[in-house]
Design a protein around this motif. Structure first.
Motif, PDB file in Angstrom:
ATOM      1  N   GLY A 341       0.788  -1.218   0.000  1.00  0.00           N
ATOM      2  CA  GLY A 341       0.000   0.000   0.000  1.00  0.00           C
ATOM      3  C   GLY A 341       0.819   1.266   0.000  1.00  0.00           C
ATOM      4  O   GLY A 341       0.294   2.328  -0.320  1.00  0.00           O
ATOM      5  N   THR A 342       2.094   1.165   0.356  1.00  0.00           N
ATOM      6  CA  THR A 342       2.963   2.344   0.351  1.00  0.00           C
ATOM      7  C   THR A 342       3.946   2.270  -0.809  1.00  0.00           C
ATOM      8  O   THR A 342       4.021   3.175  -1.637  1.00  0.00           O
ATOM      9  CB  THR A 342       3.725   2.467   1.677  1.00  0.00           C
ATOM     10  N   LEU A 343       4.708   1.177  -0.851  1.00  0.00           N
ATOM     11  CA  LEU A 343       5.607   0.963  -1.980  1.00  0.00           C
ATOM     12  C   LEU A 343       4.873   0.278  -3.140  1.00  0.00           C
ATOM     13  O   LEU A 343       5.181   0.503  -4.294  1.00  0.00           O
ATOM     14  CB  LEU A 343       6.804   0.114  -1.552  1.00  0.00           C
ATOM     15  N   THR A 344       3.918  -0.571  -2.790  1.00  0.00           N
ATOM     16  CA  THR A 344       3.156  -1.292  -3.815  1.00  0.00           C
ATOM     17  C   THR A 344       1.730  -0.764  -3.858  1.00  0.00           C
ATOM     18  O   THR A 344       1.295  -0.013  -2.991  1.00  0.00           O
ATOM     19  CB  THR A 344       3.136  -2.802  -3.527  1.00  0.00           C
ATOM     20  N   ARG A 345       0.980  -1.190  -4.876  1.00  0.00           N
ATOM     21  CA  ARG A 345      -0.380  -0.665  -5.073  1.00  0.00           C
ATOM     22  C   ARG A 345      -1.421  -1.355  -4.206  1.00  0.00           C
ATOM     23  O   ARG A 345      -2.566  -0.933  -4.175  1.00  0.00           O
ATOM     24  CB  ARG A 345      -0.774  -0.843  -6.552  1.00  0.00           C
ATOM     25  N   ASN A 346      -1.041  -2.451  -3.553  1.00  0.00           N
ATOM     26  CA  ASN A 346      -1.986  -3.266  -2.786  1.00  0.00           C
ATOM     27  C   ASN A 346      -3.108  -3.767  -3.689  1.00  0.00           C
ATOM     28  O   ASN A 346      -4.266  -3.837  -3.286  1.00  0.00           O
ATOM     29  CB  ASN A 346      -2.564  -2.482  -1.603  1.00  0.00           C
ATOM     30  N   GLN A 347      -2.758  -4.068  -4.934  1.00  0.00           N
ATOM     31  CA  GLN A 347      -3.696  -4.651  -5.889  1.00  0.00           C
ATOM     32  C   GLN A 347      -2.915  -5.576  -6.810  1.00  0.00           C
ATOM     33  O   GLN A 347      -1.990  -5.156  -7.491  1.00  0.00           O
ATOM     34  CB  GLN A 347      -4.400  -3.571  -6.717  1.00  0.00           C
ATOM     35  N   VAL A 533       4.907  -2.554  -7.805  1.00  0.00           N
ATOM     36  CA  VAL A 533       5.411  -1.329  -7.198  1.00  0.00           C
ATOM     37  C   VAL A 533       4.711  -0.138  -7.855  1.00  0.00           C
ATOM     38  O   VAL A 533       4.471  -0.127  -9.059  1.00  0.00           O
ATOM     39  CB  VAL A 533       6.936  -1.231  -7.394  1.00  0.00           C
ATOM     40  N   ARG A 534       4.349   0.848  -7.047  1.00  0.00           N
ATOM     41  CA  ARG A 534       3.749   2.066  -7.604  1.00  0.00           C
ATOM     42  C   ARG A 534       4.730   2.715  -8.582  1.00  0.00           C
ATOM     43  O   ARG A 534       5.940   2.727  -8.347  1.00  0.00           O
ATOM     44  CB  ARG A 534       3.414   3.052  -6.489  1.00  0.00           C
ATOM     45  N   ASP A 535       4.182   3.291  -9.643  1.00  0.00           N
ATOM     46  CA  ASP A 535       5.016   3.823 -10.715  1.00  0.00           C
ATOM     47  C   ASP A 535       5.997   4.889 -10.242  1.00  0.00           C
ATOM     48  O   ASP A 535       7.121   4.976 -10.743  1.00  0.00           O
ATOM     49  CB  ASP A 535       4.124   4.414 -11.828  1.00  0.00           C
ATOM     50  N   ASP A 536       5.575   5.711  -9.268  1.00  0.00           N
ATOM     51  CA  ASP A 536       6.419   6.833  -8.872  1.00  0.00           C
ATOM     52  C   ASP A 536       7.406   6.493  -7.763  1.00  0.00           C
ATOM     53  O   ASP A 536       8.242   7.311  -7.401  1.00  0.00           O
ATOM     54  CB  ASP A 536       5.544   8.009  -8.416  1.00  0.00           C
ATOM     55  N   VAL A 537       7.323   5.265  -7.225  1.00  0.00           N
ATOM     56  CA  VAL A 537       8.148   4.924  -6.061  1.00  0.00           C
ATOM     57  C   VAL A 537       9.641   4.869  -6.365  1.00  0.00           C
ATOM     58  O   VAL A 537      10.440   5.440  -5.617  1.00  0.00           O
ATOM     59  CB  VAL A 537       7.653   3.613  -5.412  1.00  0.00           C
ATOM     60  N   GLU A 564      12.891  -8.685  -3.227  1.00  0.00           N
ATOM     61  CA  GLU A 564      12.564  -8.376  -4.612  1.00  0.00           C
ATOM     62  C   GLU A 564      11.966  -6.978  -4.741  1.00  0.00           C
ATOM     63  O   GLU A 564      12.294  -6.234  -5.666  1.00  0.00           O
ATOM     64  CB  GLU A 564      11.581  -9.413  -5.162  1.00  0.00           C
ATOM     65  N   ILE A 565      11.092  -6.607  -3.811  1.00  0.00           N
ATOM     66  CA  ILE A 565      10.537  -5.251  -3.838  1.00  0.00           C
ATOM     67  C   ILE A 565      11.666  -4.236  -3.645  1.00  0.00           C
ATOM     68  O   ILE A 565      11.707  -3.196  -4.316  1.00  0.00           O
ATOM     69  CB  ILE A 565       9.459  -5.078  -2.751  1.00  0.00           C
ATOM     70  N   GLY A 566      12.587  -4.539  -2.729  1.00  0.00           N
ATOM     71  CA  GLY A 566      13.743  -3.660  -2.530  1.00  0.00           C
ATOM     72  C   GLY A 566      14.552  -3.500  -3.806  1.00  0.00           C
ATOM     73  O   GLY A 566      15.041  -2.414  -4.119  1.00  0.00           O
ATOM     74  N   ARG A 567      14.682  -4.600  -4.560  1.00  0.00           N
ATOM     75  CA  ARG A 567      15.419  -4.533  -5.831  1.00  0.00           C
ATOM     76  C   ARG A 567      14.671  -3.669  -6.844  1.00  0.00           C
ATOM     77  O   ARG A 567      15.264  -2.843  -7.548  1.00  0.00           O
ATOM     78  CB  ARG A 567      15.612  -5.945  -6.390  1.00  0.00           C
ATOM     79  N   GLN A 568      13.354  -3.839  -6.916  1.00  0.00           N
ATOM     80  CA  GLN A 568      12.571  -3.100  -7.903  1.00  0.00           C
ATOM     81  C   GLN A 568      12.548  -1.600  -7.649  1.00  0.00           C
ATOM     82  O   GLN A 568      12.472  -0.811  -8.594  1.00  0.00           O
ATOM     83  CB  GLN A 568      11.136  -3.641  -7.939  1.00  0.00           C
ATOM     84  N   ILE A 569      12.630  -1.194  -6.389  1.00  0.00           N
ATOM     85  CA  ILE A 569      12.607   0.252  -6.104  1.00  0.00           C
ATOM     86  C   ILE A 569      14.010   0.849  -6.071  1.00  0.00           C
ATOM     87  O   ILE A 569      14.165   2.050  -5.843  1.00  0.00           O
ATOM     88  CB  ILE A 569      11.881   0.549  -4.776  1.00  0.00           C
ATOM     89  N   GLY A 570      15.021   0.021  -6.296  1.00  0.00           N
ATOM     90  CA  GLY A 570      16.389   0.527  -6.348  1.00  0.00           C
ATOM     91  C   GLY A 570      17.094   0.573  -5.015  1.00  0.00           C
ATOM     92  O   GLY A 570      18.184   1.140  -4.901  1.00  0.00           O
TER      93      GLY A 570
END
Length: 916
Positions: A341-347, A533-537, A564-570
């Motif tokens: 919900g913060t880094l990801t869209r929760n969807q 991940v949200r586009d703007d994150v 993996e989320i950490g990798r995707q957001i850099g």
């Protein structure tokens, strides 16, 4: 599921007994301080305290001067001016916070009247959520919020969204002990208040309600601690101490110096009556210096800056509840963020659809394409909400909803396919089977078809062949390639679903004993589903890291998903070692001493419980860090409250928003990055005002100090000084506070909160410019005393330099015109220096970005000029002025502007890089 009539539930008598014994199912609302107490707290500001002392001293001086006959009633304008400054600074801040809290209460309304199904006395009935008591038997259905904590009595394909408590969006719940997950955050047969049923149904027995629930325990300690000292508070307190001791030192110097001069020059016996009058006058001068030293406009500048930032940040989707949170975000050195919900869209969304022979595309007229379209549409329990065509939402199981959204993206309306295909038999998904199967009479194929989807390894185990571009291939031969592909997706923290079908040409049974009876299915392929991940994150995270802010993910998810989320957001790179990730269990059993050595290098904490995140925040604070925490779930509340700044999401839980100082209305991490930029720019604006205001104070103090030793009267009257205070405190505070944010502040590292708010460059600027102003004004005063000036066209540079130290020639009293010239020169020197303050520490022209600030700074600058003209032209006896000629106005404007041009030249020589 067992027949609900099997459960008797509570009797009416038991309901009343349990309500008295265990309490009601509502959260105790936070105790709020009365408005009068909230208002009085505004007077605890360190600079306001100094102003209050100055007010008392100023009243004392005014009373002495008035009742001794030395000054008229206008002498009381000075204390009135200080009082107005105090009231404005406190009232503006109070009004903005009250307004923000009203908006917050509207945003945060909780509905305790939602109806829930319970079994009482053997009958199913609906009651408001608030009336649920311990011992109630509650029926749980898809889409409903669980009203209290309890233990499952029965569960069929029950999946719960626990992201509000653990960060995990999809948790399977069961009553079968053999299927309990040992590493689950909460037991597999427990369901919790505030979580939501996303699939299946069940029956629970309530074990805790209201404040006794896990949700309630977190809520109880979630309120903002209004007494937490912010970095700005600490720095202003140190500034207040500096001003206080400096003013005391100057006052003591005046008293000692004047008394020493008086008694060393005294000849003969002491006339104690005259000496007493002189001593009293000396004390009044010393007190005046203390009053003059206090920057009345500083609290106004701080309050206006915070209030304007508060208002502007609301337009940028940041609802600020506590004004100082605006600036504190600028001092943040660490941001601890949750994932869901913060880094990801929760969807859930389909990341990759890999149907053998088709890839991601679906041909319009193709048997295989029809099989895939129809299979996804009919073999599902989810729906799509088309109410908002721009934001179509999935209802029901989020994984199945992701498939329907993918179909929609392919231009397929699932409802047309579902409504036209007649369902003959169906096995819904269950955690025991791990698949769903549906037999339909297909209008697309004109035949009876079996569709199956579920865990890829289970579905593949029921297949004989795999559909490929070259026809059907033996499933056993394809298994290694399929398993390798599955592993690749799972390593990227994705959920995978396998798909199969069978065209039924015979009447052989399809289901038997609640399972598939056919093992000759054709494997279609797999989909990889993720919470994207949200586009703007990624860009927002990069902006924060470039600004020297450390980002740490704290989530209830698995290590693989979190990494993996950490990798995707850099955030997570190939260079990161395993010790930069910790699980909640490992974190809990590690002593504080060891964690303090590791906490700064830690990037990810997974499988975390609420208290783990709070402990992390407190450890970081022990390392001297200014911590901001983001979160939208109940599990985030303790950390949100413990942090210097808590940032909740607009669609987050009540608990999270109550615990936060700022609510991000659009749930965008980019808004957090903007909040940092606003905070840093705001701090710079406050520093600019301090440079400007303290320069005036240094000049005023030195003028009074020199006059005290020379025994001369001040060339500026009380009313003139009041006007200077008004325009140079209130107006200049408004001008500098309204400067727009500067994105270049994000290139700098966070400031050290241990540093003094007045930096060395600021100190050099304040003292250097202040002393130069005094030197010029003292020389101008001497020149006017030795020359009879009726117009500045008579001004002579040689005469000015010659009379500078000429104390031997006779002096004449200053004429009203000369005093008006001196007053106007004094004001316009400060006016042009305001432009230098605007450009302070930017190494850019004072006119840079003037267009962006014309509505604020430029307008106030024009207002100051207009006000000075009106006062000099029409002020008359009240301000001890006479009108000046237009020629003199032009000469004063042009001559005093040298202050700005010298500043521009120095900035032109400075480094082009933006440095602190």
């Amino acid at each position: 599921m067992k027949n609900t009539a099997h459960y008797q539930g509570l009797t009416e008598k038991q309901v009343l007994e349990n309500r008295d014994k265990y309490g009601v199912n509502i959260l105790t609302p936070p105790e709020k301080e009365p408005l009068w107490k909230q208002f009085l707290e505004k007077f605890s500001d360190p600079i306001i305290k100094i102003l209050l002392v100055a007010l008392v001293l100023s009243v004392g001086v005014a009373c002495y001067q008035f009742f001794s006959g030395a000054e008229p009633a206008s002498v009381f304008l000075e204390p009135v001016g200080i009082l107005v400054a105090i009231l404005l600074a406190t009232c503006v801040g109070f009004a903005f916070e009250v307004s923000a809290n009203k908006k917050f209460e509207i945003l945060n309304q909780v509905n305790d009247d939602t109806m829930v199904q319970v079994i009482r006395g053997g009958n199913i009935c609906e009651i408001p959520r608030r009336d649920v008591v311990v011992g109630d038997v509650v029926v749980l259905n898809t889409g409903e919020e669980i009203p209290a904590d309890g233990v499952l009595l029965d569960a069929v394909s029950l999946q719960v969204n626990e992201s509000t408590l653990t960060g995990e969006p999809l948790i399977s719940k069961t009553t079968v002990e053999a299927e309990f997950k040992p590493d689950a955050t909460y037991p597999s047969n427990h369901v919790l208040k505030g979580t939501t049923v996303v699939d299946g149904h069940g029956v629970m027995e309530v074990k805790a309600v209201g404040d006794k629930t896990e949700y309630g325990k977190v809520y109880e300690g979630s309120q903002i601690d209004n007494k937490v000292e912010t970095p700005l508070n600490r720095q202003l307190s140190r500034l207040g101490d500096l001003i206080t001791w400096a003013s005391y030192a100057i006052a003591a110097l005046i008293i000692i110096g004047r008394l020493t001069l008086y008694f060393t020059r005294l000849e003969g016996a002491v006339d104690w009556l005259a000496a007493g009058s002189y001593i009293l006058n000396t004390i009044m001068i010393a007190v005046t210096v203390i009053v003059v030293t206090v920057p009345e406009g500083l609290p106004m500048s701080v309050t206006l800056s915070l209030a304007l930032s508060m208002k502007s940040m609301l337009k940028a989707n940041n609802l600020v509840r506590k004004m100082h949170a605006c600036e504190t975000m600028g001092a943040a050195t660490v941001i601890c963020t949750d994932k869901t919900g913060t880094l990801t869209r929760n969807q859930m969304n389909v990341y990759k659809a890999n149907f053998y022979g088709l890839g991601d595309a679906l041909p319009a007229d193709d048997e295989l394409g029809n099989l895939i379209r129809e299979g996804i549409a009919v073999n599902s329990t989810a729906f799509l909400d088309y109410a908002d065509p721009e934001h179509i939402k999935a209802l029901g199981n989020p994984t199945e909803g992701a498939l329907l959204l993918w179909l929609h993206g392919q231009g397929v309306n699932y409802l047309d396919l579902r409504e036209n295909a007649r369902v003959l038999e169906q096995l819904t998904f269950s955690t025991e089977r791990k698949y769903m199967a549906t037999v339909v009479d297909s209008p697309l194929l004109g035949k009876k078809v079996l569709y199956v989807k579920g865990a890829p390894e289970i579905v593949l185990g029921n297949c004989a062949t795999v559909r490929t571009p070259n026809g059907e291939t033996d499933a056993a031969a394809m298994r290694p390639a399929i398993e390798e592909q599955l592993l690749a997706y799972q390593n990227q923290a994705m959920r995978t679903l396998g798909f199969a079908y069978r065209i039924l040409d015979d009447d052989a049974p399809v289901f038997q004993d609640g399972k598939l009876a056919r093992h000759d299915l054709v494997y279609l392929g797999i989909t990889a589903i993720s919470d994207p991940v949200r586009d703007d994150v990624p860009q927002a995270v990069k902006d924060c890291m470039d600004a020297g802010i450390s980002i740490k993910i704290v989530t209830g998810d698995t290590p693989g998903t979190a990494r993996e989320i950490g990798r995707q957001i850099g955030l997570w790179t190939e260079a990161d070692t395993p010790d930069r990730l910790m699980t909640g269990v490992e974190f809990e059993r590690t002593p504080d001493g060891e964690l303090l050595d590791r906490v700064m290098d830690l990037k990810i904490m997974c499988r975390a419980r609420p208290m783990d995140k709070e402990r992390l925040v407190k450890l970081l604070q022990r390392k001297g860090q200014v911590v901001a925490v983001t979160g939208d779930g109940t599990n985030d509340a303790p950390a949100l409250n413990a942090a210097q700044v808590g940032l909740s999401m607009g669609d987050g839980t009540t608990v999270a928003k109550e615990a936060s100082a700022i609510t991000i209305l659009d749930n965008s991490f980019m808004s957090i990055s903007r909040a940092v930029m606003w905070g840093r720019s705001l701090y710079r604006n406050i520093q600019r005002f301090i440079v400007f205001q303290m320069t005036i104070n240094v000049a005023a103090c030195l003028i009074v100090l020199i006059g005290a030793f020379l025994g001369t009267e001040s060339p500026l009257t009380v009313t003139q000084m009041l006007w200077v205070n008004l325009i140079m405190d209130t107006f200049a505070a408004l001008a500098l506070a309204s400067l727009p944010p500067d994105e270049r502040v994000m290139r700098d590292p966070p400031r050290k909160t241990t540093d003094h708010i007045i930096t060395r460059p600021m100190g050099r600027d304040i003292l250097g410019v202040g002393i130069l102003f005094v030197a010029f004004l003292f020389g101008l005063l001497q020149y006017f005393k030795h020359a009879d000036i009726t117009s500045l066209t008579q001004f002579s540079v040689s005469g000015y330099l010659g009379s500078y130290l000429d104390f031997s020639s006779p002096e004449h009293a200053l004429t009203p015109y000369e005093l008006s010239l001196f007053f106007t020169v004094f004001v316009l020197l400060q006016f042009w220096n305001m432009f230098n303050a605007k450009a302070f520490n930017t190494h850019r022209s004072a006119f840079a970005r003037m267009g962006a600030s014309i509505g604020g700074f430029g307008l106030v600058a024009l207002l100051i000029l207009a006000g000075q003209y009106l006062i000099v032209t029409f002020g008359g006896k009240m301000f001890n002025v006479v009108p000046l000629s237009w020629t003199d106005w032009g000469l004063i404007l042009a001559g005093t502007s040298i202050v700005l041009w010298i500043g521009e030249f120095i900035r032109m020589l400075g480094s082009p890089n933006h440095k602190s």
